[in-house]
Design an enzyme around this catalytic site. Sequence first.
Site, PDB file in Angstrom:
ATOM      1  N   SER A 168       0.833  -1.206   0.000  1.00 35.41           N
ATOM      2  CA  SER A 168       0.000   0.000   0.000  1.00 35.41           C
ATOM      3  C   SER A 168       0.861   1.248   0.000  1.00 35.41           C
ATOM      4  O   SER A 168       1.985   1.246   0.514  1.00 35.41           O
ATOM      5  CB  SER A 168      -0.918   0.032   1.240  1.00 35.41           C
ATOM      6  N   CYS A 169       0.331   2.269  -0.574  1.00 32.74           N
ATOM      7  CA  CYS A 169       0.831   3.628  -0.385  1.00 32.74           C
ATOM      8  C   CYS A 169      -0.413   4.521  -0.348  1.00 32.74           C
ATOM      9  O   CYS A 169      -1.509   4.044  -0.045  1.00 32.74           O
ATOM     10  CB  CYS A 169       1.825   4.031  -1.465  1.00 32.74           C
TER      11      CYS A 169
END
Length: 947
Positions: free
Chosen positions: A850-851
């Site tokens: 994730s970002c």
Amino acid sequence: MEDGGTRHLGCCVVDVNELSANPEGLSAAAVTVTPKLRQLEFSIACNDLAASGRDRKPNALVQVAVIDPQKQQLVFHACTEIVEANKDPLFLTGVTFPSEYPDSQDSLVKLTVYDAKNKSQESSSFLGSTTFSIGDLLRAKDGRLTLSLRSADGVCPAGTVVVSRLKMGEVEEADHIATDSSSQKCPLVCEPADQSCIDREDYALTGPVFRNPVCKVYRFQTVDSKWMLVREQMEECTLSFTIPKQLLSLYIQEDRSRLQDLEELGELSPHWDNLRKEVVMRYGGIIGSYQETLAELEKISGSFKPSCCKAQKSLEFIPINLHTQRMRVTCPQRTDALYDIITVGAPAAHFQGFKCGGLQRLLSRYEAEKKSFSTAYQCIYYSPQHTAKAQEVLSTVSLLQPLITSLADQLLQAALEHSSSGLKDALKSLSDKTEQFVHTLKDELVKSALLALHAARPGYVSKSQKQTPVLCHQQSQGGDLNHSPVQGLPGHSPATPDTESPVACNNVKGGDGGSLKHQDSIPHHKEYDEEEWDRVWANVAKCLNCVIAMVDKLLEGDNSKPEPAPEQQLADVITSHNPGDWREQLSPLVTRLKECVLEVVEKAKRAMTFVLLQEAVCSIPQGLHLQQRRDVVFSQALAALACGFVMRLYAGLQDKDFLRQLHLVGLVAQFESLLSTYSEEIGMLEDMEIGISDLQRVTFKITEAKADDLSDLQPSVCGRRDHFTVEVPLPQVIFQTLPEEIKEGRPLRVFPVLFNVGINEQQTIAERFGDISLQERINQKNFEILEAYYKTLREKVPLECLPCFQTQTDIKELLETLGQNVITKKRKNVEILWIAGTICRRLNGIRFTSCKSAKDRTSMSVTLEQCALLRDEHQLSKDFFVRALDCMRSRLSQGDVGHWEDPEAGAVTENKPASRHFYPIALLLVSSHLLVVWLILSLVFLLAKYQ
């Protein structure tokens, strides 16, 4: 991972009836169902390309388009990577067509070759083009077509194109194909001569859950000069919408039930009644908001939320950019290998914003201010542990009460049938659940809450206002009446100072409430029997003992002498019935047991509801926004987790060792976060930390699908906020192959862990001038969770059951290295992420990356990880590592194709390079003086903005 990527290229059609008729047809590639998806794939190579200039070799790339024979339209489909300075380029990026596109063998495929002046693709020139039909390639004897390129003038030779059909199969020596090294000969992956070989191109994971696959194929050279075939498949997940919609329905149902419980508290004093009305109004607002959101979601038929919609209110419960990514590798003399990863935007409340921080900071601030809120609203302060205990009691009694009633009816049915074995089994189950019920309610919190609820009734007069001789006499004889029952609660010792004791108001008007001493914080009423609750729940145990004694008597026989009962009432009951009719003798005892259980449930629900009323009252200043924010974040996190669990389950249905690990210990779900600890991403990380932690309250359960319809294979959610269960249905033919423990419905646990390392330029600022303690604390805390999971796994499952990898580093050694990296002060220590990801794969876990939006940073991380796996596990040649990375990261190969200059197309469109992001901070870092000025100006701007 790209928001605007090419999608809707294919679908999966599953014939469940055919599968049921032929269960042996399960794919060895670990897919639950065998889809009817046969993709056409081919590779491209060019020979003798003519460059636009005499003194240079072309930087070649090939654009692939499809010509519809009926509409005569040119549809751009794919593009290869750029091979620099080579007139005989061999392209590593292949071309994939799903089964339904093109829809006819007469469809034409047009290949257009360009010479990119430089790698940035800012300008290009047309070299030549050619066309062929799908049928020509399928009918080719060796699966290969050699086509001549037509130049713009039609006179000058432009070279040739070799199109080779690709299929998963054996590796054979082929004719000379030029590569980067002109003297090198390489074998090609081609179709085996044995046509009886079953196609293993089972791309689609499963029809009901995953859809819109985007497939890419590559061929890379190994260290022994052979070729591996690599397929990437990215799919959307229907759970992106179905899980949040089900959660919203459960939230609405739970909040409505809470409103009903508040009404069932009965008549309260004016002070408490006004507080109750305020809470009811707030909950009504939440229910109305959730209903509006659910109605908006019901109008949407898609399965994907792009990052451009992350701040849209109607979609705030939906995870951002949720995709599944599967890499399948076929290598010489090795079985196929699958590597799965789920990419998703950070679970966070983007619509609500991060001006005041994220959940972790907001919850800490709320708990710190909670006592002052309780004093201001003249209500009782309960610690977070007490509130959690109240929710647990409510959930447990709501679950056990109908279960006990059902088991009691089963006992009577067994008695009616005179079944000794049935009577024993039913009694054992009834005893276990009733004892669990009694143990749950044997808590001082329930007793003290009932006392506080009694004090909140109308007309109550506190002790401080009762100075009658009778009361004084009672106090002189019963000194323990002055001791507040809340002091006996978990977390409160009798020696607790007055400043730490629970605070309560008396139902009196004026300002006397604030002058009460600690012993009056929960007032006592002389007419209230404090021992009543002990007698009520103890009656349940006594009734159970009566039932057990009666069953023992019936099983011993009418002629045996009954054992002396502890109470004369028990002996009277046993001897007062006709020993011939078991049901008639058991019925009054069982009825009494159910009545006692119902009475206890009613009292316990009122008591725990009153505790939760205090919590809700303290939340009034925030308007219960914290609960809404937590619901939003949890919804996004659960949708991602459910997607990953289903994907991992389908991939392991053939693996007995994996299924054993699944029901004995559970799975680890490792979330890799690339958020920085700077600016608003701090709030995102604080949201994500709480959301991932809340996933510990989730269990999974495998069920048998009611029918063979695909809609019955959609996972569902049940439960309430303190505990949710995700049920994953499987077709009957699959379900019957599972271990008995799973088929019996054993809850399957998941252990979520989160590791974060910021990698962008904002993290550089945070590490030099800011604070990264949040990241350090998260990594340390989750390392301890991962280490504890491994210890449990090692005790219950042999390590030989775990998957094998080429790099045989011991998991214990990897954990030690991870622990050292976690405590090491090192900037952008990505080793933490690398090692955590490796451990997760070794432990059969589920990988997430994730970002902020699951685009740039996420795609960089995933592609680098995939190439590292190819290098470490499949002997990818070091000369091809960078080329492989460029191929996977190429935006053109991902479908971002514009109209290049093509004289035959009749239209010329300017070829503009892909947009780039220029970060001013990168330039500012060159000069320390400019950086200081920039920081000062930024600080002034922020102060002006938020004042």
